[in-house]
Design an enzyme around this catalytic site. Structure first.
Site, short mmCIF file in Angstrom:
data_model
loop_
_atom_site.label_atom_id
_atom_site.label_comp_id
_atom_site.label_asym_id
_atom_site.label_seq_id
_atom_site.Cartn_x
_atom_site.Cartn_y
_atom_site.Cartn_z
N TYR A 275 55.26 74.30 19.53
CA TYR A 275 55.96 73.07 19.15
C TYR A 275 55.57 71.87 20.01
CZ TYR A 275 59.48 75.68 16.38
OH TYR A 275 60.13 76.44 15.45
N SER A 306 51.87 78.46 11.48
CA SER A 306 52.71 77.45 12.11
C SER A 306 53.95 78.11 12.71
CB SER A 306 53.15 76.39 11.09
OG SER A 306 54.24 76.85 10.30
N ASP A 307 54.52 77.48 13.72
CA ASP A 307 55.85 77.87 14.13
C ASP A 307 56.83 77.33 13.09
OD1 ASP A 307 57.95 78.93 15.59
OD2 ASP A 307 57.21 78.19 17.50
N TYR A 308 58.04 77.84 13.12
CA TYR A 308 59.00 77.52 12.06
C TYR A 308 59.29 76.01 12.01
CZ TYR A 308 60.27 82.34 10.79
OH TYR A 308 60.27 83.63 10.30
#
Length: 805
Positions: A275, A306-308
């Site tokens: 992030y 991707s991260d959430y």
């Protein structure tokens, strides 16, 4: 700052395949190579079908789930008409067998009702065991790292993979390889500590445990996902997702090193971007990080996810992209292949290709990567899971035994004035005191296992009915969980509910003195006192929203816990303090006053059994700290491998930590002797051999973790005062000796010079071997000879071999 200036060593990015070469082949034909099958399938896909493979469903996917996980086929027609790349966390709120039925139903629908029949990847969380109901809960990651045992780490992650795969999952969003240098950060419990070498060796073992050693992932394993690339573990102010204040040299040598090792040595299948930003560039838009370094330099050919919700945050949090379209373009161009956990901006890729804002070959490249992983997982040959086998695997007796062993090895004996181990024959009454001593704290990314053993129950089970074991809460930390689930009550653990609770509040302290008085009265009437203090999942956790925070500006004990320990110690009853926590804590005078302190972290479902075995001497503690424990928050950062100018000193205080990296005592003692160093090949691409004798010179059997550190005495850029470059857990009977040999690759001592070239420089190197970073027992220098030598990617070294005779 001149970011990522090193030239590309190799270019291994995906090259669009010549589809005509395999026009007559069939992607269902398992006799073809993976690349042939990928090429054939990709050549038959429409743009819409390709984009669907780059998407994930989670919240939207919950609409697929009927009662007990029965698939709603009408919603499948609406949500999955073109197929899907990923389905996120299908096991949520389902039993093991219902999860299998649900994942099988989705796969069956995709295979039979979409044009090309491409199965989905189901990803799950498995940081320290599958985060799903009834799964085995192992010690939290920071506790696993305290074992300093790569073989054990491998076995834990293999067991976790077996449980994930038995329920239909194919990918685990772990291990976390963030180098953690700020204990204020609530996610530090999810990491393996502060040292890049330790994390690299444990991380390689974790990936191999998840995936196996072959390119094709076996049917009982899962694809691993390295998290989080990069610099996530030293956020400004200790605040989750804050910018990482690090330069390129530190980024490469410290924060990227474990990732590079796992990519190179374990061939990990997936990587997740972080992030945070570095020097103004958020990771999800950082092409130099995700493509030029990860893929072109390291040769990573797997899946980048991707991260959430992180792609959307390029707009909402970073202020970098002014629209969903721009966010999608930035992420895809940077190297992100799959958007998680929901399809938010990537559905716009179809429109962006049509408008020629993104070239089709970029879509093809990303789609080829996810198809390749699906073929490696064997999903086209066998997309389904046998529901008849799930109960024999999930939460099995073998995995429960492994959870106990790992908990026993994870405990770190910080201090012992001789009070431990307790002699049960002399004890008639035990006081067990602490806010969570009657509950099993599991840490974040946990679910509810089939059973747990609390510290209170573990001691009762150990001593039997002939000894009176009484409990007093003594203090409270946070507000109680209201209306806990029956499963939580049965398992004696509210970790999942506490970790997920929004707007966490501290407990009312109006009754604090009465709780302390009750505990003191119990301690006075008891032969020994076991005081369990620390934190819980509401005070140290991932801060994923403004109403769900988990970072702190203090490391002190919350509530009245400090006063509780002081009051119990004042009774004179022999006392051990057990720390149950997710982040390092500052204990002030308690470090000196307590006769014995055990750092237990979160030990998983078998916490109580493991702690009782250590307290009463059935198990000799052998854990070592994977990070330094500060005396005060004002000392931060306090990591051991600092630069020479970092620790001049404070007025009226010192800079030394309370307990240093690598520290951990035993019920026996170990002697180090007879160091010899063979430096005859101490040059670039050569090896140096350091051997010594390790002796258990105490009266009980034990295990010691021998640690090898080096210091580059003079160099063209400043180097750390000490760097871990090897370690080995060694089991020794009382009086036994073994010869331990470290084979140290000279290229492991390379660094980035003033011109950002990765080089080995000639000169003096101090070798230091001992029991901790501040407990060096043997020391001897050697000389690297030759010229300054640039080390190419193929000649890099990552780990030191260790043998025992």
């Amino acid at each position: 700052m001149r970011m990522f200036s090193v030239k590309k060593v190799c270019a291994l990015g995906f090259v669009t395949l010549a589809f005509s070469s395999f026009a007559a082949s069939d992607y269902h034909d398992s006799s073809l190579s993976t690349e042939q099958r990928v090429s054939n399938l990709l050549g038959q896909m429409t743009l819409q079908e390709k984009v669907a493979q780059l998407e994930t469903v989670w919240h939207e996917g919950r609409e697929l789930k009927g009662s007990n996980g029965v698939l709603k086929t009408d919603m499948a027609k609406k949500i999955l008409p073109l197929g899907i790349g990923h389905v996120a966390r299908p096991s949520e709120d389902l039993s093991p067998v219902d999860t299998v039925k649900y994942t099988n139903a989705i796969q069956k629908w995709l295979v039979e009702n979409t044009r090309l029949g491409i199965p989905a990847i189901f990803h799950e969380e498995a940081l320290h065991g599958h985060a799903a109901s009834e799964a085995t809960s192992f010690p939290q990651a920071i506790a696993m790292a305290s074992t300093w045992d790569p073989t054990l780490i491998h076995d834990i992650y293999q067991a976790s993979a077996e449980e994930v795969r038995a329920r239909g999952g194919n990918q685990a969003l772990t291990p976390i390889l963030d180098v953690a240098r700020d204990p204020r950060w609530g996610r530090i419990e999810e990491t393996m500590g502060e040292d890049p070498y330790l994390i690299a060796e444990l991380g390689v073992s974790a990936v191999k445990g998840f995936q196996g050693d072959d390119q094709q992932i076996p049917g009982n394993r899962v694809m691993a996902t390295l998290k989080h690339l990069a610099g996530h573990g030293q956020p400004t102010g200790g605040l989750n997702i804050a910018p990482a204040p690090i330069g390129e040299r530190a980024l490469r040598e410290v924060f990227l090193f474990p990732f590079e090792a796992a990519v190179t040595l374990a061939h990990v299948g997936s990587v997740m971007a972080s992030y945070n930003e570095i020097d103004g560039i958020p990771s999800h838009a950082n092409k130099m990080l995700l493509t030029d370094i990860l893929r072109d330099e390291w040769g990573f050919d797997g899946l980048l996810v991707s991260d959430y919700y992180a792609i959307k945050e390029l707009i909402t949090r970073h202020g970098l992209a002014g629209s969903d379209e721009n966010a999608a373009i930035m992420a895809l161009n940077a190297g992100v292949d799959v958007e998680m956990p929901d399809r938010d901006v990537f559905p716009l890729l179809e429109k962006l290709v049509t408008e020629k804002k993104i070239p089709l070959h970029k879509i093809d490249t990303a789609v080829a990567r996810i198809l390749r992983e699906k073929f490696k997982l064997g999903l086209f040959e066998n997309p389904y899971t046998d529901e008849n086998k799930v109960h024999a695997i999930v939460g099995s007796k073998a995995h429960r035994a492994l959870a106990q062993t790992s908990a026993e090895k994870a405990m770190v004996l910080l201090k012992n004035d001789g009070v431990l181990p307790f002699n049960s024959a002399d004890i008639k009454q035990v006081a067990v005191i602490g806010p969570h001593a009657d509950e099993t704290l599991l840490g974040g990314y946990s679910d509810i296992p089939r059973q747990t053993v609390t510290i209170l129950d573990g001691i009762r089970n150990k001593l039997g009915q002939s000894t009176k074991v009484e409990f007093s809460r003594g203090a409270v930390i946070t507000e109680d969980i209201k209306d806990p689930s029956p499963a939580s009550v049965k398992a004696q653990s509210y970790s999942k509910e506490r970790w997920n609770k929004e707007n966490m509040k501290l407990a009312d302290q109006s009754n604090a003195q009465q709780l302390i008085d009750d505990a003191v009265a119990l301690a006075k009437s008891s032969d020994i006192a076991v005081v369990v203090v620390g934190s819980n999942e509401g005070t140290s956790r991932e801060a994923w929203a403004e109403n769900h925070l988990g970072d702190r500006d203090s490391l002190d004990l919350l509530g009245s816990q400090h006063a509780l320990v002081e009051a119990v110690l004042a009774t004179g009853t022999p006392t051990v303090v057990i720390l149950s926590n997710g982040r390092p804590l500052t204990l002030g005078n308690l470090y000196q006053d307590a006769p014995a302190i055990i750092e237990a972290w979160y030990l998983g479902q078998e916490t109580g059994t493991a702690i009782a075995n250590v307290l009463f001497g059935d198990v000799n503690p052998s854990g070592k700290l994977p990070l330094s424990l500060p005396k005060t928050v004002g000392q931060l950062p306090v990591f051991y491998n600092h630069k020479p100018s970092a620790k001049r000193g404070y007025i009226f205080a010192d800079t030394a930590p309370a307990f240093a990296f690598g520290h951990g005592l035993s019920y026996t003692t170990f002697a180090y002797s007879d160091l010899t160093i063979d430096a005859s090949n101490a040059q670039a691409n050569g090896k140096v051999i350091a051997s010594f004798t390790l002796t258990n010179d105490g009266k009980v059997d034990g295990e010691e973790v021998a640690q090898l550190y080096i210091r580059d005495v003079f160099s063209s850029v400043t180097r750390p005062v000490k760097e871990l470059k090897g370690f080995k857990r060694v089991a020794l009977k009382a009086g036994q000796s073994k010869r331990v040999t470290f084979t140290l690759p000279v290229n492991l001592l390379a660094f980035y010079n003033v011109d950002m070239q990765f080089v080995v420089e000639p000169g003096a190197i101090n070798v230091m071997i001992g029991s901790a970073s501040d407990d060096i027992r043997l020391e001897e220098p050697f000389e690297i000879v030759g010229q300054v030598s640039e080390i190419t990617q193929k000649n890099k070294a990552y780990l030191t071999e260790v043998s025992i005779l």
